[in-house]
Scaffold this motif. Sequence first.
Motif, PDB file in Angstrom:
ATOM      1  N   GLY A  79       0.791  -1.228   0.000  1.00  0.00           N
ATOM      2  CA  GLY A  79       0.000   0.000   0.000  1.00  0.00           C
ATOM      3  C   GLY A  79       0.819   1.272   0.000  1.00  0.00           C
ATOM      4  N   GLY A  80       2.133   1.164   0.166  1.00  0.00           N
ATOM      5  CA  GLY A  80       2.972   2.357   0.164  1.00  0.00           C
ATOM      6  C   GLY A  80       3.283   2.866   1.559  1.00  0.00           C
ATOM      7  N   PRO A  81       4.039   3.969   1.616  1.00  0.00           N
ATOM      8  CA  PRO A  81       4.583   4.453   2.888  1.00  0.00           C
ATOM      9  C   PRO A  81       3.551   4.955   3.892  1.00  0.00           C
ATOM     10  N   GLU A  82       2.353   5.262   3.468  1.00  0.00           N
ATOM     11  CA  GLU A  82       1.363   5.748   4.446  1.00  0.00           C
ATOM     12  C   GLU A  82       0.806   4.630   5.333  1.00  0.00           C
ATOM     13  N   PHE A  83       1.087   3.378   4.964  1.00  0.00           N
ATOM     14  CA  PHE A  83       0.601   2.252   5.765  1.00  0.00           C
ATOM     15  C   PHE A  83       1.702   1.758   6.688  1.00  0.00           C
ATOM     16  N   LYS A  84       1.423   1.868   7.996  1.00  0.00           N
ATOM     17  CA  LYS A  84       2.372   1.421   9.013  1.00  0.00           C
ATOM     18  C   LYS A  84       1.614   0.579  10.033  1.00  0.00           C
ATOM     19  N   PHE A  85       2.277  -0.445  10.525  1.00  0.00           N
ATOM     20  CA  PHE A  85       1.676  -1.298  11.540  1.00  0.00           C
ATOM     21  C   PHE A  85       1.899  -0.674  12.916  1.00  0.00           C
ATOM     22  N   SER A  86       1.048  -1.040  13.867  1.00  0.00           N
ATOM     23  CA  SER A  86       1.215  -0.569  15.242  1.00  0.00           C
ATOM     24  C   SER A  86       1.098  -1.760  16.183  1.00  0.00           C
ATOM     25  N   TRP A  87       1.437  -1.512  17.455  1.00  0.00           N
ATOM     26  CA  TRP A  87       1.351  -2.557  18.471  1.00  0.00           C
ATOM     27  C   TRP A  87      -0.098  -2.941  18.758  1.00  0.00           C
ATOM     28  N   GLY A  88      -1.028  -2.121  18.267  1.00  0.00           N
ATOM     29  CA  GLY A  88      -2.447  -2.398  18.497  1.00  0.00           C
ATOM     30  C   GLY A  88      -2.918  -3.691  17.862  1.00  0.00           C
ATOM     31  N   VAL A  89      -2.206  -4.148  16.852  1.00  0.00           N
ATOM     32  CA  VAL A  89      -2.509  -5.428  16.206  1.00  0.00           C
ATOM     33  C   VAL A  89      -1.201  -6.184  16.069  1.00  0.00           C
TER      34      VAL A  89
END
Length: 171
Positions: A79-89
Amino acid sequence: MAAPKKKKSTGTKTKSNLKKLDYRPNPTHSISPFLMFNANIEEVAKFYASVFKKSKIITANPMQGEFILNGQKFKAYNGGPEFKFSWGVSFMISVETQKEVDYYWNALLANGGKESMCGWLQDQFGMHWQVTPNILLKLISHKDPVKAERAAQAMLKMRKIDIAALKEAVS
């Protein structure tokens, strides 16, 4: 005049004498993780398939893919650089032995992953994982609250979970 035909009995009647419904889930209604990476999905799929031995890459190219890791199907998209994972999942890997803890910990940290506390880590693609020995969950929910607290306090001091240290903390 012919006798009326008897209805076939299925033997599945409830107290209210209504037929019991057999529920068969429609496979199109299954739930699968759909992950938006900022990475080449072919590389992502190959990396995870190398870590999880019971794996299969169904399809993968730089933009999208579908793969199975230890029986769980994943769909992924670049999806490109605007998509980042977090500790929430995060994804929890349940294991039995220290050897398994060490294996997944080291494999997922390879190529730039980052350690965190209490068995958590972030892999090179930014995905968050928990490498969790089953004994940890048993010990932190022990029926003896003193033992449960000792196990929890020991866990809070760890990065990678050390099964022997957990057992020692509650003995």
